[in-house]
Design a protein around this motif. Structure first.
Motif, mmCIF file in Angstrom:
data_model
loop_
_atom_site.group_PDB
_atom_site.id
_atom_site.type_symbol
_atom_site.label_atom_id
_atom_site.label_comp_id
_atom_site.label_asym_id
_atom_site.label_seq_id
_atom_site.Cartn_x
_atom_site.Cartn_y
_atom_site.Cartn_z
ATOM 1 N N ILE A 1 -20.342 2.214 16.631
ATOM 2 C CA ILE A 1 -20.952 0.953 17.065
ATOM 3 C C ILE A 1 -20.772 -0.127 16.006
ATOM 4 C CG2 ILE A 1 -23.079 -0.176 17.783
ATOM 5 C CD1 ILE A 1 -24.043 2.596 18.733
ATOM 6 N N GLU A 2 -20.147 -1.231 16.409
ATOM 7 C CA GLU A 2 -19.915 -2.373 15.530
ATOM 8 C C GLU A 2 -20.790 -3.566 15.898
ATOM 9 O OE1 GLU A 2 -15.784 -3.170 15.968
ATOM 10 O OE2 GLU A 2 -15.142 -1.465 14.738
ATOM 11 N N ASP A 3 -21.155 -3.639 17.165
ATOM 12 C CA ASP A 3 -21.887 -4.822 17.628
ATOM 13 C C ASP A 3 -22.944 -4.427 18.657
ATOM 14 O OD1 ASP A 3 -22.478 -7.581 17.852
ATOM 15 O OD2 ASP A 3 -21.255 -7.719 19.665
ATOM 16 N N ILE A 4 -24.085 -5.123 18.582
ATOM 17 C CA ILE A 4 -25.176 -4.910 19.538
ATOM 18 C C ILE A 4 -25.688 -6.280 19.965
ATOM 19 C CG2 ILE A 4 -27.462 -3.907 19.932
ATOM 20 C CD1 ILE A 4 -26.897 -1.932 17.688
ATOM 21 N N GLU A 5 -25.685 -6.544 21.259
ATOM 22 C CA GLU A 5 -26.221 -7.814 21.745
ATOM 23 C C GLU A 5 -27.692 -7.945 21.342
ATOM 24 O OE1 GLU A 5 -25.650 -8.174 25.918
ATOM 25 O OE2 GLU A 5 -23.459 -8.352 25.788
ATOM 26 N N ASP A 6 -28.089 -9.163 20.998
ATOM 27 C CA ASP A 6 -29.438 -9.385 20.462
ATOM 28 C C ASP A 6 -30.553 -8.911 21.375
ATOM 29 O OD1 ASP A 6 -29.759 -10.125 17.883
ATOM 30 O OD2 ASP A 6 -29.614 -12.275 18.218
ATOM 31 N N ASN A 7 -30.394 -9.065 22.677
ATOM 32 C CA ASN A 7 -31.470 -8.718 23.619
ATOM 33 C C ASN A 7 -31.316 -7.309 24.193
ATOM 34 O OD1 ASN A 7 -29.171 -9.393 25.023
ATOM 35 N ND2 ASN A 7 -30.233 -10.442 26.686
ATOM 36 N N THR A 8 -30.494 -6.469 23.565
ATOM 37 C CA THR A 8 -30.250 -5.124 24.086
ATOM 38 C C THR A 8 -31.527 -4.294 24.144
ATOM 39 O OG1 THR A 8 -27.967 -5.099 23.299
ATOM 40 C CG2 THR A 8 -29.001 -2.969 23.698
ATOM 41 N N PHE A 9 -32.354 -4.339 23.111
ATOM 42 C CA PHE A 9 -33.554 -3.500 23.041
ATOM 43 C C PHE A 9 -34.846 -4.278 23.274
ATOM 44 C CE2 PHE A 9 -30.526 -1.719 19.821
ATOM 45 C CZ PHE A 9 -30.108 -0.650 20.586
ATOM 46 N N SER A 10 -34.785 -5.586 23.244
ATOM 47 C CA SER A 10 -36.008 -6.387 23.327
ATOM 48 C C SER A 10 -36.714 -6.266 24.669
ATOM 49 C CB SER A 10 -35.696 -7.860 23.038
ATOM 50 O OG SER A 10 -34.731 -8.356 23.955
ATOM 51 N N GLN A 11 -35.991 -5.807 25.713
ATOM 52 C CA GLN A 11 -36.592 -5.665 27.041
ATOM 53 C C GLN A 11 -37.049 -4.234 27.328
ATOM 54 O OE1 GLN A 11 -37.123 -8.464 28.838
ATOM 55 N NE2 GLN A 11 -36.209 -9.478 27.060
ATOM 56 N N LEU A 12 -37.197 -3.431 26.283
ATOM 57 C CA LEU A 12 -37.668 -2.049 26.437
ATOM 58 C C LEU A 12 -39.067 -1.945 25.839
ATOM 59 C CD1 LEU A 12 -34.377 -0.179 25.405
ATOM 60 C CD2 LEU A 12 -35.140 -0.833 27.696
ATOM 61 N N PRO A 13 -40.094 -2.191 26.632
ATOM 62 C CA PRO A 13 -41.458 -2.314 26.106
ATOM 63 C C PRO A 13 -42.042 -1.020 25.560
ATOM 64 C CG PRO A 13 -41.489 -2.292 28.509
ATOM 65 C CD PRO A 13 -40.046 -2.360 28.103
ATOM 66 N N LEU A 14 -41.519 0.137 25.970
ATOM 67 C CA LEU A 14 -42.084 1.418 25.536
ATOM 68 C C LEU A 14 -41.265 2.107 24.450
ATOM 69 C CD1 LEU A 14 -43.214 2.947 28.967
ATOM 70 C CD2 LEU A 14 -44.529 1.558 27.367
ATOM 71 N N LEU A 15 -40.155 1.496 24.029
ATOM 72 C CA LEU A 15 -39.273 2.143 23.056
ATOM 73 C C LEU A 15 -39.991 2.324 21.717
ATOM 74 C CD1 LEU A 15 -36.378 3.240 22.860
ATOM 75 C CD2 LEU A 15 -35.743 1.065 21.805
ATOM 76 N N GLU A 16 -40.059 3.571 21.252
ATOM 77 C CA GLU A 16 -40.767 3.902 20.014
ATOM 78 C C GLU A 16 -39.841 4.355 18.889
ATOM 79 O OE1 GLU A 16 -43.514 6.888 21.217
ATOM 80 O OE2 GLU A 16 -44.866 5.476 22.227
ATOM 81 N N GLU A 17 -38.735 5.005 19.240
ATOM 82 C CA GLU A 17 -37.830 5.529 18.215
ATOM 83 C C GLU A 17 -36.401 5.105 18.535
ATOM 84 O OE1 GLU A 17 -38.324 9.706 17.572
ATOM 85 O OE2 GLU A 17 -40.507 9.584 17.601
ATOM 86 N N LEU A 18 -35.740 4.540 17.518
ATOM 87 C CA LEU A 18 -34.369 4.065 17.693
ATOM 88 C C LEU A 18 -33.542 4.476 16.482
ATOM 89 C CD1 LEU A 18 -32.163 2.370 19.084
ATOM 90 C CD2 LEU A 18 -33.140 0.344 17.973
#
Length: 296
Positions: free
Chosen positions: A153-170
């Motif tokens: 992985i070289e790039d991640i869009e800024d809003n990739t994870f921001s719409q996951l309200p329950l995400l606890e571990e990344l």
């Protein structure tokens, strides 16, 4: 006279000597039980009783074998249950789907596969994924853990994870990242060790509002300084083997508040950086334990 009487008696008994009529056979029980075609014969009889029910005897008799077959197919097509959606099947054939968890480890995928809607955990370690986008997790509100360790992985869009309200571990460990995206507010663990992240690749407010973050792993990157605005909730901070050359009194503590104590921190690792920690004694005054690193 005797001859007349004998003739009359003979005429009376002649009808009694006629043979009895042949017995009627039951066509429904006339199966050849000892033959191999018994089941086929029985199935044919059951079909006629069940699928031709309601038709007149004349209608039943006029149906040819081909018409009977077509009628059977027609009736079966009506009684079959509707076909279920199979959009998720390819992913669950390639990976392993089990109780809300999807395991896609070491299967050489180069993009995030379509996930079952109920997925809560995705393990996509050691693949060939190069980019993450918001579309990869669209309409996936139940996700709690994502692990992309060991990809490209070289790039991640800024809003990739921001719409996951329950995400606890990344976990984004062991990739090729130069910067961090916007992180979701309920993260408790974030792991981005062994990347190529520089200090300019972390925005000033990246960690500021993550009030549940307990474990932060950014070791083995190219950071020139400690990320700013680290939340009070942190217990473990790994920054070893970067390029950190200096720290200030506000890096972990508050220069204007000598009574402030960061009591939740259990471990800070700074070894492997070009910095002599012994030159910055006031930078650790709020900590219960000194950071791990060089003091000489």
């Amino acid at each position: 006279m005797k001859t007349v009487h004998s003739t009359l008696l003979l005429l009376l008994f002649v009808p009694l000597a006629e043979p009895a009529p042949p017995p009627q056979l039951d066509t429904h029980s006339n199966y050849e039980y000892a033959t191999d075609n018994y089941e086929e014969t029985k199935f044919s009889q059951d079909y006629e009783d069940e699928y031709l029910d309601g038709k007149t005897p004349e209608e039943k008799e006029t149906l040819t074998p081909d018409e009977k077959s077509l009628q059977l197919q027609k009736d079966e097509s009506v009684t079959l249950p509707p076909k279920k959606e199979t959009d998720e099947m390819p992913t669950c054939l390639l990976c392993v789907c089990l109780s809300g968890s999807v395991y896609c480890e070491e299967v050489d995928i180069d993009a995030v596969p379509p996930l079952p809607k109920e997925s809560a955990y995705l393990y996509a370690r050691f693949n060939k994924i190069k980019k993450l986008t918001a579309k990869d997790f669209a309409d996936m509100p139940n996700l709690r853990r994502l692990d992309f360790t060991g990809n490209l992985i070289e790039d991640i869009e800024d809003n990739t994870f921001s719409q996951l309200p329950l995400l606890e571990e990344l976990s984004l460990a062991e990739n090729q990242l130069l910067r961090l995206p916007v992180l979701p507010p309920k993260l408790t663990l974030f792991n981005a060790k062994h990347n190529k992240i520089k200090s300019k690749g972390i925005k000033a407010n990246t960690f500021k509002k993550l009030n549940k973050l307990s474990f932060l792993y950014l070791d083995h990157n190219d950071l020139e300084s400690v990320p700013p605005n680290l939340p009070e909730s942190l217990r473990v901070i790994h920054l070893q083997f970067n390029s950190i050359t200096s720290i200030t009194d506000d890096t972990f503590c508050k220069a204007n508040d000598t009574r402030y104590i960061r009591d939740r921190v259990e471990e800070i690792r700074l070894e492997g950086n070009p910095i002599i920690l012994g030159k910055h004694p006031n930078s650790f005054i709020c900590l219960k334990r000194l950071p791990v690193g060089s003091y000489i």
